[in-house]
Motif scaffolding. Structure first.
Motif, PDB file in Angstrom:
ATOM      1  N   VAL B  35       0.828  -1.207   0.000  1.00 44.52           N
ATOM      2  CA  VAL B  35       0.000   0.000   0.000  1.00 44.52           C
ATOM      3  C   VAL B  35       0.869   1.266   0.000  1.00 44.52           C
ATOM      4  O   VAL B  35       0.462   2.326  -0.455  1.00 44.52           O
ATOM      5  CB  VAL B  35      -0.991  -0.034   1.184  1.00 44.52           C
ATOM      6  N   GLN B  36       2.104   1.150   0.490  1.00 44.77           N
ATOM      7  CA  GLN B  36       3.023   2.301   0.488  1.00 44.77           C
ATOM      8  C   GLN B  36       3.409   2.716  -0.925  1.00 44.77           C
ATOM      9  O   GLN B  36       3.930   3.790  -1.143  1.00 44.77           O
ATOM     10  CB  GLN B  36       4.306   1.956   1.258  1.00 44.77           C
ATOM     11  N   LEU B  38       1.282   3.182  -3.298  1.00 47.76           N
ATOM     12  CA  LEU B  38       0.170   3.892  -3.929  1.00 47.76           C
ATOM     13  C   LEU B  38       0.692   5.112  -4.683  1.00 47.76           C
ATOM     14  O   LEU B  38       1.580   5.805  -4.201  1.00 47.76           O
ATOM     15  CB  LEU B  38      -0.822   4.368  -2.862  1.00 47.76           C
ATOM     16  N   PHE B  55     -13.910  10.593   2.710  1.00 45.65           N
ATOM     17  CA  PHE B  55     -12.980   9.616   3.265  1.00 45.65           C
ATOM     18  C   PHE B  55     -13.459   8.187   3.058  1.00 45.65           C
ATOM     19  O   PHE B  55     -12.695   7.246   3.236  1.00 45.65           O
ATOM     20  CB  PHE B  55     -12.688   9.913   4.737  1.00 45.65           C
ATOM     21  N   TYR B  58     -11.611   7.381   0.074  1.00 44.23           N
ATOM     22  CA  TYR B  58     -10.215   7.100   0.436  1.00 44.23           C
ATOM     23  C   TYR B  58     -10.080   5.666   0.958  1.00 44.23           C
ATOM     24  O   TYR B  58      -9.179   4.923   0.564  1.00 44.23           O
ATOM     25  CB  TYR B  58      -9.741   8.102   1.493  1.00 44.23           C
ATOM     26  N   ARG B  61     -10.225   3.288  -1.848  1.00 41.27           N
ATOM     27  CA  ARG B  61      -8.971   3.297  -2.607  1.00 41.27           C
ATOM     28  C   ARG B  61      -7.928   2.389  -1.925  1.00 41.27           C
ATOM     29  O   ARG B  61      -7.287   1.564  -2.576  1.00 41.27           O
ATOM     30  CB  ARG B  61      -8.456   4.738  -2.682  1.00 41.27           C
ATOM     31  N   THR B 209      -6.663   6.543   9.333  1.00 37.28           N
ATOM     32  CA  THR B 209      -5.613   7.545   9.504  1.00 37.28           C
ATOM     33  C   THR B 209      -4.236   6.982   9.165  1.00 37.28           C
ATOM     34  O   THR B 209      -3.272   7.722   9.102  1.00 37.28           O
ATOM     35  CB  THR B 209      -5.564   8.032  10.969  1.00 37.28           C
ATOM     36  N   ASN B 210      -4.165   5.677   8.963  1.00 35.09           N
ATOM     37  CA  ASN B 210      -2.870   5.040   8.737  1.00 35.09           C
ATOM     38  C   ASN B 210      -3.034   3.990   7.632  1.00 35.09           C
ATOM     39  O   ASN B 210      -3.523   2.891   7.894  1.00 35.09           O
ATOM     40  CB  ASN B 210      -2.419   4.396  10.057  1.00 35.09           C
ATOM     41  N   PRO B 211      -2.653   4.317   6.381  1.00 38.93           N
ATOM     42  CA  PRO B 211      -2.932   3.404   5.269  1.00 38.93           C
ATOM     43  C   PRO B 211      -2.323   2.017   5.443  1.00 38.93           C
ATOM     44  O   PRO B 211      -2.928   1.013   5.074  1.00 38.93           O
ATOM     45  CB  PRO B 211      -2.320   4.120   4.056  1.00 38.93           C
TER      46      PRO B 211
END
Lengths: 74, 288
Positions: B35-36, B38, B55, B58, B61, B209-211
């Motif tokens: 996911v980092q 993206l 959101f 989001y 996503r 708040t933290n993908p």
């Protein structure tokens, strides 16, 4: 006229952080350029929510993204 | 769907839309993305008509980036905001009638298990608080009682956003909304505890708040559902229109709510915990 995010490439290239890209709600809009190490905006997809500005300016204090008005075709 | 259906037949590349060619060349199919990463690959979900700064969009996503096996996944949604983005993704999407998502998912998962006995097909339900806990309450509960093996994700915006702001069972007590001018009289339903009691093997609650953590939670929920039983994620995805949150403050609001009542919470049965520990041990061995 559209309200879109615009990345200042010179400032952004100093950091290599990608945080704004990770928090954009729109897919394939705020992208990361691998070789230039900067974030860039696909203007025609940006909806102008400014979450990236909050991440860059308020959370990280880096001030690399600004909201700008843009006319179609620019 | 399967990988062979995604690939373009030789000679047809130049007739396909550019977005589709990009999806096959630089997309997630057939490889595992972090996911980092993206913003560095073509995402499964395309442009969608959800509001600016939403959101829920989001969360969706990140959800698609986190899928462990997108080519063998089927997503089920229902009326509500989430389906606007879910239906724009390159993953098969089934539109259940309002309230019966989990019943449709139960049948689909059983049928897929019979049709593809040698393959794992993931079924994921993503619906709002109205679809799962208000109108779909009975079917959601019964799918958990029957221990159906699929994941249920509730994107909780605490209001009926599509229809003008009616209160839902998940709206917090006392909140004033356009169609609830006297303020809500009852408490927010504790969906996480209900899921635990009803027999879910993995239950999580989070604010986006933290993908990295969202992705990890979604992957865990899907993997646990493959082997053990129903899993449930309760995600806070604010409605910035009905709750009048300025778009640039949406993340700030999520961070605030995380400190109040949406602190990250994860619960799983002992066998699921053992399974994850085993997987983590194996990945560490591979790394070393």
């Amino acid at each position: 006229m559209y309200y879109v995010a615009d990345v200042n490439e010179t400032d952004c290239a100093k950091y290599n952080c990608k945080q704004c890209v990770l928090f954009c709600p729109e897919p394939n809009t705020l992208m990361y350029h691998n070789s230039k190490h900067v974030a860039w905006v696909n203007y025609s997809r940006c909806k102008g929510c400014a979450i990236c500005v909050y991440v860059c300016s308020d959370l990280l204090k880096r001030n690399c993204i600004q909201m700008v008005m843009m006319t179609a075709g620019e | 769907m399967g990988l062979e259906y995604v690939r373009i037949s030789p000679g047809f590349e130049r007739y396909m839309p550019k977005d589709y060619v990009d999806l096959v060349k630089y997309g997630q199919f057939g490889r595992q993305v972090d996911v980092q990463q993206l913003g560095q690959f073509k995402e499964l979900v395309e442009e969608h008509p959800m509001c600016a700064g939403c959101f829920m969009a989001y969360f969706i996503r990140v959800f698609y980036a986190a899928l462990p096996n997108p080519e063998d996944t089927i997503v089920i949604g229902t009326a509500g905001c989430a389906r606007l983005a879910l239906s724009q993704a390159a993953v098969p999407f089934v539109y259940g009638n309002y309230g019966d998502t989990n019943a449709v998912a139960s049948g689909l998962k059983r049928a897929l298990t019979i049709r593809f006995p040698d393959k794992v097909k993931d079924v994921v339900v993503i619906a709002g608080d109205g679809g799962l806990i208000d109108i779909g309450f009975g079917m959601t509960m019964h799918s958990w009682f029957r221990r159906e093996k699929f994941t249920t994700i509730m994107v909780d915006n605490e209001v009926y956003g599509n229809t003008g702001g009616q209160e839902s069972g998940m709206s917090p007590k006392g909140v004033q909304l356009k169609m609830a001018p006297k303020g809500k009289q009852f408490d927010k339903i504790n969906a996480v505890e209900l899921a635990k009691v009803a027999g879910c093997v993995y239950v999580a609650k989070l604010a986006p708040t933290n993908p990295k953590r969202i992705a990890k939670t979604i992957r865990r929920a899907i993997l646990a559902a493959r082997h053990f039983g129903p899993t449930f994620i309760h995600a806070y995805t604010s409605c910035n229109i009905e709750y009048s949150i300025p778009t640039e403050k949406v993340l700030e609001d999520a961070r605030k709510r995380e400190k109040q009542d949406f602190a990250f919470y994860e619960w799983m049965t002992d066998e699921v915990r053992e399974y994850f520990e085993e997987i983590e041990k194996k990945t560490e061995e591979v790394k070393a």
